[in-house]
Scaffold this active site. Sequence first.
Site, PDB file in Angstrom:
ATOM      1  CB  ILE A 215      -5.978   8.899   4.808  1.00 56.15           C
ATOM      2  CG1 ILE A 215      -4.836   7.965   5.231  1.00 56.15           C
ATOM      3  CG2 ILE A 215      -6.300   8.709   3.317  1.00 56.15           C
ATOM      4  CD1 ILE A 215      -5.109   6.487   5.053  1.00 56.15           C
ATOM      5  N   GLY A 216      -7.758  11.516   5.147  1.00 54.23           N
ATOM      6  CA  GLY A 216      -8.769  12.454   4.651  1.00 54.23           C
ATOM      7  C   GLY A 216      -8.234  13.869   4.596  1.00 54.23           C
TER       8      GLY A 216
ATOM      9  CG  LEU B 255       1.409   5.227  11.411  1.00 59.63           C
ATOM     10  CD1 LEU B 255       1.992   6.022  12.566  1.00 59.63           C
ATOM     11  CD2 LEU B 255       0.980   6.159  10.276  1.00 59.63           C
TER      12      LEU B 255
ATOM     13  CG  HIS C 131      20.325  31.263  15.810  1.00 58.93           C
ATOM     14  ND1 HIS C 131      19.007  31.517  16.123  1.00 58.93           N
ATOM     15  CD2 HIS C 131      20.811  32.393  15.213  1.00 58.93           C
ATOM     16  CE1 HIS C 131      18.704  32.747  15.752  1.00 58.93           C
ATOM     17  NE2 HIS C 131      19.780  33.297  15.186  1.00 58.93           N
TER      18      HIS C 131
ATOM     19  N   GLY D 232      -9.608  12.039   9.550  1.00 61.14           N
ATOM     20  CA  GLY D 232      -8.338  11.452  10.007  1.00 61.14           C
ATOM     21  C   GLY D 232      -7.213  11.930   9.086  1.00 61.14           C
TER      22      GLY D 232
ATOM     23  CB  THR E  52      -0.861   0.015   1.291  1.00 55.42           C
ATOM     24  OG1 THR E  52      -1.612  -1.191   1.349  1.00 55.42           O
ATOM     25  CG2 THR E  52      -1.782   1.209   1.332  1.00 55.42           C
TER      26      THR E  52
HETATM   27  C1  FAD Z   1      -3.343   7.249   1.217  1.00 57.77           C
HETATM   28  C2  FAD Z   1      -2.462   6.665   2.284  1.00 57.77           C
HETATM   29  C3  FAD Z   1      -1.416   7.409   2.776  1.00 57.77           C
HETATM   30  C4  FAD Z   1      -0.588   6.886   3.755  1.00 57.77           C
HETATM   31  N1  FAD Z   1       0.452   7.644   4.211  1.00 57.77           N
HETATM   32  C5  FAD Z   1       1.265   7.164   5.157  1.00 57.77           C
HETATM   33  C6  FAD Z   1       2.380   7.908   5.595  1.00 57.77           C
HETATM   34  O1  FAD Z   1       2.630   9.019   5.153  1.00 57.77           O
HETATM   35  N2  FAD Z   1       3.178   7.372   6.550  1.00 57.77           N
HETATM   36  C7  FAD Z   1       2.936   6.132   7.084  1.00 57.77           C
HETATM   37  O2  FAD Z   1       3.688   5.698   7.952  1.00 57.77           O
HETATM   38  N3  FAD Z   1       1.893   5.388   6.673  1.00 57.77           N
HETATM   39  C8  FAD Z   1       1.062   5.877   5.716  1.00 57.77           C
HETATM   40  N4  FAD Z   1       0.022   5.095   5.266  1.00 57.77           N
HETATM   41  C9  FAD Z   1      -0.187   3.770   5.889  1.00 57.77           C
HETATM   42  C10 FAD Z   1       0.787   2.761   5.306  1.00 57.77           C
HETATM   43  O3  FAD Z   1       0.636   2.705   3.913  1.00 57.77           O
HETATM   44  C11 FAD Z   1       0.556   1.399   5.925  1.00 57.77           C
HETATM   45  O4  FAD Z   1       0.595   1.502   7.331  1.00 57.77           O
HETATM   46  C12 FAD Z   1       1.635   0.416   5.486  1.00 57.77           C
HETATM   47  O5  FAD Z   1       1.637   0.278   4.079  1.00 57.77           O
HETATM   48  C13 FAD Z   1       1.414  -0.956   6.134  1.00 57.77           C
HETATM   49  O6  FAD Z   1       2.393  -1.834   5.707  1.00 57.77           O
HETATM   50  P1  FAD Z   1       2.155  -3.404   5.641  1.00 57.77           P
HETATM   51  O7  FAD Z   1       3.433  -3.969   5.150  1.00 57.77           O
HETATM   52  O8  FAD Z   1       1.621  -3.869   6.929  1.00 57.77           O
HETATM   53  O9  FAD Z   1       0.989  -3.625   4.583  1.00 57.77           O
HETATM   54  P2  FAD Z   1       0.726  -3.122   3.089  1.00 57.77           P
HETATM   55  O10 FAD Z   1       1.585  -1.976   2.734  1.00 57.77           O
HETATM   56  O11 FAD Z   1      -0.737  -2.970   2.982  1.00 57.77           O
HETATM   57  O12 FAD Z   1       1.221  -4.324   2.194  1.00 57.77           O
HETATM   58  C14 FAD Z   1       0.606  -5.568   2.202  1.00 57.77           C
HETATM   59  C15 FAD Z   1       0.856  -6.244   0.879  1.00 57.77           C
HETATM   60  O13 FAD Z   1       0.412  -7.572   0.995  1.00 57.77           O
HETATM   61  C16 FAD Z   1      -0.178  -7.966  -0.232  1.00 57.77           C
HETATM   62  N5  FAD Z   1      -1.057  -9.098   0.040  1.00 57.77           N
HETATM   63  C17 FAD Z   1      -2.208  -9.112   0.770  1.00 57.77           C
HETATM   64  N6  FAD Z   1      -2.694 -10.372   0.857  1.00 57.77           N
HETATM   65  C18 FAD Z   1      -1.839 -11.162   0.158  1.00 57.77           C
HETATM   66  C19 FAD Z   1      -1.794 -12.549  -0.110  1.00 57.77           C
HETATM   67  N7  FAD Z   1      -2.695 -13.402   0.369  1.00 57.77           N
HETATM   68  N8  FAD Z   1      -0.781 -13.011  -0.878  1.00 57.77           N
HETATM   69  C20 FAD Z   1       0.165 -12.167  -1.368  1.00 57.77           C
HETATM   70  N9  FAD Z   1       0.174 -10.852  -1.131  1.00 57.77           N
HETATM   71  C21 FAD Z   1      -0.809 -10.359  -0.371  1.00 57.77           C
HETATM   72  C22 FAD Z   1      -0.901  -6.721  -0.688  1.00 57.77           C
HETATM   73  O14 FAD Z   1      -1.098  -6.748  -2.102  1.00 57.77           O
HETATM   74  C23 FAD Z   1       0.081  -5.630  -0.277  1.00 57.77           C
HETATM   75  O15 FAD Z   1       0.956  -5.304  -1.328  1.00 57.77           O
HETATM   76  C24 FAD Z   1      -0.815   5.584   4.260  1.00 57.77           C
HETATM   77  C25 FAD Z   1      -1.870   4.811   3.765  1.00 57.77           C
HETATM   78  C26 FAD Z   1      -2.679   5.345   2.777  1.00 57.77           C
HETATM   79  C27 FAD Z   1      -3.795   4.504   2.233  1.00 57.77           C
END
Ligand code: FAD
Length: 468
Positions: free
Chosen positions: A186-187, A322, A447, A184, A42
Amino acid sequence: MDNNFDVIVIGAGPGGYVAAIRSSQLGLKTACVESRKTLGGTCLNVGCIPSKSLLHASDMYFKAHKEFKNLGIESSDIKLNLSKMMANKNKSVITLTKGVEFLFKKNKISHLKGKGLILDKNTVEVVGDSNKKEIFKTKNIIIATGSTSTSLPSIKIDEKNIVSSTGALSFEKVPKELVVIGGGYIGLELSSVWKRLGSNVTVIEYLDHIIPGMDKDISDEFLKILNKQGINFKLNCKVTEVNSLKDKVFVNFNHNKTSKKEKIECDKVLIAVGRKANVGEEISQIGIKLNSQKKIQVNEKFQTSLKNIYAIGDVIDKGPMLAHKAEDEGIAAAEIIAGQAGHVNYNVIPAVIYTSPEVATVGKTEEELKKENIKYKIGKFPFMANSRAKVNNETEGFVKVIAEEKTDKVLGVALISSMAGTMIAELALAMEFGASAEDIARTCHAHPTHSEAVKEAAMSVDKRPIHI
Ligand SMILES: Cc1cc2nc3c(=O)[nH]c(=O)nc-3n(C[C@H](O)[C@H](O)[C@H](O)COP(=O)(O)OP(=O)(O)OC[C@H]3O[C@@H](n4cnc5c(N)ncnc54)[C@H](O)[C@@H]3O)c2cc1C
């Protein structure tokens, strides 16, 4: 390819890809399964990275339009080219997702393309293109499947007129009227982007304040600033219906206190009411326990109820959703699997909202300390009295340092400032080392910098600021 691994990571977001790299660095034979075409999850594809690209570009556009002339920079021909702005965003996404591919190759991680399904505690099936299935054996599994946007009951996201954050990162035209449901981070980040590019933006929030979980005074100040920027807010309001008709969307909502009904007609609606963990049905079937919000329960070692299956990131019942939290958990889980003492300190996870000014927090809020009956003292310092902020015409916001009354140990910090997202690192480091407000106050800060306001806020804890 040999189908036996020490670790199979499912999901290549910031949690998963970092866990895979660390596992491989530690000598474990590692694979990472990803169902998306590109790596990075994501965060890199539809989250942190594209949103920050648009926040940066829209901020530059807005400043060029409205603020450059105050600095003596004059130009009469500043125009928005939205498709170029989007192309620039897409280029950043491609560069960074390709960067993760490079890191996988460098670290000899097997990239398994497709959807990962856990068949039992040592077996993962990967379902690829054209439903091609392949079985892999592993000693350990790390679930890092992340999260996806949710909607409200009876409101269907079509990613055209009623969109999630993913749709709002790729509008082809600037919507004239944009309604954002959810105040929040994102919004509000996406509200800022589209407001700067010319939309009339209205945020509808169920609570009577924005950014739930943040210090009340920070949330109030932030609301004031966003209001001044022209974003409209309907607080304490419940959305009851969203209907799309041709190219218009109608949003009905009620005021929680007065029950007064209102309706807004707009071009696009962004639903930003939260995210749900990506947990496949097989997870509970094989005996992995979930909490009431359908997130995976883990212990302090990131083990699920099946000991060789670990889970990290947005999908678990710990910490904020995050990217940096997910990354740190990825490192810790890999180190624990390798027999080391991986650990994440949930008391010190910074959070940043990348608006202008930025808002950044770390540690406890005043409200949390009151609930926990912990006595504290506060030091605040406004950017109005910081020389660098004044020079840059960025005087909005303040720093707030909260320290334990008796020991002076820093328990929490919040700041609103143009540099807040970068400045918060100093505070996270200070808290990680158990610093007192006095330690920060006696640390020499360069500074003229915005960071001097942090030192002054720390001095204010002891009621001895110099510049106010
Ligand atoms: C618009 C937006 C802005 C954001 N901005 C920030 C920010 O500025 N700073 C910040 O810290 N966080 C931000 N976030 C939150 C951040 O993106 C998430 O907290 C983070 O990506 C979580 O990481 P993760 O590895 O847990 O999961 P994810 O990044 O969601 O990755 C999970 C991956 O697993 C894959 N997957 C799922 N199920 C399967 C499966 N069964 N088999 C194979 N692959 C699978 C998915 O396709 C995905 O690619 C933002 C989120 C959004 C939506």
